[in-house]
Scaffold this motif. Sequence first.
Motif, mmCIF file in Angstrom:
data_model
loop_
_atom_site.group_PDB
_atom_site.id
_atom_site.type_symbol
_atom_site.label_atom_id
_atom_site.label_comp_id
_atom_site.label_asym_id
_atom_site.label_seq_id
_atom_site.Cartn_x
_atom_site.Cartn_y
_atom_site.Cartn_z
ATOM 1 N N GLU A 44 77.780 29.548 38.645
ATOM 2 C CA GLU A 44 77.375 30.615 39.564
ATOM 3 C C GLU A 44 76.777 31.798 38.810
ATOM 4 O OE1 GLU A 44 80.424 31.826 42.244
ATOM 5 O OE2 GLU A 44 80.861 29.787 42.937
ATOM 6 N N SER A 45 77.340 32.109 37.669
ATOM 7 C CA SER A 45 76.861 33.247 36.893
ATOM 8 C C SER A 45 75.421 33.036 36.431
ATOM 9 C CB SER A 45 77.777 33.465 35.681
ATOM 10 O OG SER A 45 77.286 34.491 34.849
ATOM 11 N N VAL A 46 75.098 31.816 36.007
ATOM 12 C CA VAL A 46 73.736 31.510 35.559
ATOM 13 C C VAL A 46 72.771 31.601 36.745
ATOM 14 C CG1 VAL A 46 72.236 29.686 34.637
ATOM 15 C CG2 VAL A 46 74.478 30.114 33.606
ATOM 16 N N VAL A 47 73.196 31.089 37.886
ATOM 17 C CA VAL A 47 72.367 31.172 39.093
ATOM 18 C C VAL A 47 72.117 32.637 39.458
ATOM 19 C CG1 VAL A 47 72.266 30.659 41.554
ATOM 20 C CG2 VAL A 47 73.123 28.933 39.944
ATOM 21 N N LEU A 48 73.161 33.468 39.352
ATOM 22 C CA LEU A 48 73.028 34.895 39.661
ATOM 23 C C LEU A 48 72.009 35.558 38.740
ATOM 24 C CD1 LEU A 48 73.958 37.534 41.041
ATOM 25 C CD2 LEU A 48 75.779 37.671 39.322
ATOM 26 N N LEU A 49 72.084 35.261 37.458
ATOM 27 C CA LEU A 49 71.141 35.848 36.504
ATOM 28 C C LEU A 49 69.711 35.435 36.833
ATOM 29 C CD1 LEU A 49 73.235 35.330 33.258
ATOM 30 C CD2 LEU A 49 72.653 37.531 34.276
ATOM 31 N N ARG A 50 69.536 34.161 37.172
ATOM 32 C CA ARG A 50 68.197 33.697 37.543
ATOM 33 C C ARG A 50 67.702 34.423 38.792
ATOM 34 N NH1 ARG A 50 64.727 33.236 36.210
ATOM 35 N NH2 ARG A 50 63.643 31.597 37.337
ATOM 36 N N GLU A 51 68.591 34.626 39.754
ATOM 37 C CA GLU A 51 68.191 35.323 40.979
ATOM 38 C C GLU A 51 67.792 36.767 40.691
ATOM 39 O OE1 GLU A 51 71.585 34.736 43.449
ATOM 40 O OE2 GLU A 51 70.910 32.764 44.195
ATOM 41 N N ARG A 52 68.366 37.331 39.649
ATOM 42 C CA ARG A 52 67.991 38.696 39.241
ATOM 43 C C ARG A 52 66.659 38.721 38.487
ATOM 44 N NH1 ARG A 52 73.460 41.009 36.361
ATOM 45 N NH2 ARG A 52 74.823 41.114 38.193
ATOM 46 N N GLY A 53 66.138 37.548 38.181
ATOM 47 C CA GLY A 53 64.889 37.482 37.427
ATOM 48 C C GLY A 53 65.060 37.436 35.921
ATOM 49 N N VAL A 54 66.299 37.203 35.466
ATOM 50 C CA VAL A 54 66.562 37.108 34.023
ATOM 51 C C VAL A 54 66.173 35.709 33.541
ATOM 52 C CG1 VAL A 54 68.348 37.195 32.238
ATOM 53 C CG2 VAL A 54 68.457 38.760 34.185
ATOM 54 N N PRO A 55 65.255 35.580 32.581
ATOM 55 C CA PRO A 55 64.925 34.259 32.050
ATOM 56 C C PRO A 55 66.147 33.612 31.390
ATOM 57 C CG PRO A 55 63.258 35.881 31.416
ATOM 58 C CD PRO A 55 64.399 36.642 32.005
ATOM 59 N N VAL A 56 66.338 32.320 31.647
ATOM 60 C CA VAL A 56 67.439 31.557 31.060
ATOM 61 C C VAL A 56 66.823 30.397 30.267
ATOM 62 C CG1 VAL A 56 69.534 30.226 31.494
ATOM 63 C CG2 VAL A 56 68.960 32.165 32.989
ATOM 64 N N LEU A 57 67.053 30.381 28.958
ATOM 65 C CA LEU A 57 66.421 29.398 28.086
ATOM 66 C C LEU A 57 67.439 28.361 27.624
ATOM 67 C CD1 LEU A 57 64.245 31.763 25.846
ATOM 68 C CD2 LEU A 57 63.723 30.775 28.082
ATOM 69 N N PRO A 58 67.200 27.079 27.866
ATOM 70 C CA PRO A 58 68.125 26.030 27.403
ATOM 71 C C PRO A 58 67.971 25.771 25.897
ATOM 72 C CG PRO A 58 66.772 25.295 29.275
ATOM 73 C CD PRO A 58 66.143 26.519 28.717
ATOM 74 N N HIS A 59 69.106 25.722 25.228
ATOM 75 C CA HIS A 59 69.151 25.506 23.772
ATOM 76 C C HIS A 59 70.007 24.268 23.527
ATOM 77 C CE1 HIS A 59 69.025 26.545 19.558
ATOM 78 N NE2 HIS A 59 70.323 26.781 19.482
ATOM 79 N N ALA A 60 69.419 23.232 22.937
ATOM 80 C CA ALA A 60 70.127 21.972 22.730
ATOM 81 C C ALA A 60 70.704 21.891 21.316
ATOM 82 C CB ALA A 60 69.184 20.794 22.968
ATOM 83 N N VAL A 61 71.744 21.063 21.181
ATOM 84 C CA VAL A 61 72.395 20.894 19.881
ATOM 85 C C VAL A 61 72.552 19.421 19.497
ATOM 86 C CG1 VAL A 61 73.657 23.083 20.029
ATOM 87 C CG2 VAL A 61 74.706 20.988 20.936
ATOM 88 N N SER A 62 72.008 18.511 20.321
ATOM 89 C CA SER A 62 72.343 17.103 20.099
ATOM 90 C C SER A 62 71.156 16.148 20.023
ATOM 91 C CB SER A 62 73.280 16.613 21.217
ATOM 92 O OG SER A 62 72.585 16.547 22.459
#
Length: 271
Positions: A44-62
């Motif tokens: 929910e927190s990530v969805v909220l940030l996206r709704e605010r217009g905050v870019p969310v960048l996926p970072h992989a480790v595998s």
Amino acid sequence: MGVLGKLGVGIGWRPEIDLTVERLPGVDFVEVVAENLHVEHLPESVVLLRERGVPVLPHAVSLSLGSADPVDVHRVEHLGAVAEALGAPLVSDHVCFVRAGGLDSGHLMPVPRTRDALDVLVANVKTAQANLPVPLALENIAALLEWPDGELTEGQFLAELVERTDCHLLIDVANLHANARNLGTDPNRFLDEIPLERLAYVHVAGGVEHDGVYHDTHAHAVRPEVLELLGELRSRVDPPGVLLERDDNYPSDSELARELAAIREVLARHA
């Protein structure tokens, strides 16, 4: 400003500090560990940030792009699906391998800096790129060892990787400091040799030194030497974004806010 535009200053989103990230002042973007997210059930927190217009960048480790084993396309496709679910402009992983001969190292292992190893890495990166909906950035890692018979410096290795794959770079200045302390490498030479015009963004993280060995813990405060390296990088290029990583031993909101403010101050001072 390249593929990302101007990101600003951000922080790594983790479930343990989700409320902190939501209320911290001046968080321009966040990064999430792709393997920890399920596209059907985004936090929910990530969805909220996206709704605010905050870019969310996926970072992989595998993805283990430096491995001689074939690329696991399912892992790549998951990373791409996370990017699409988040509307991310770019994804990232590391110049490393984490699997070999069916075994998982549990750590990000350095790639031998040989022509043969570079050929394997380039082929794997191209396979990943062909299965991703957005551009890929690759990060330099902190290593406690260097493989023998290296034919290229780390900067030369990354420069040729970029030239042959057209990938972007995610430069971790804390890892540069770790390698300088533990392996005797020259961060300034590294910055001279890499194509800074392909810089996607920058990582800053904390660590601790014990008995002459620097440990890149992501669980301690950012050291002054790491901020100095950030300033050195900023004197050469205006990075699209700078992101603070913290993965354990989380401090107070005010301490994280001070670290973000310190990053902003370094960027302004060396502009």
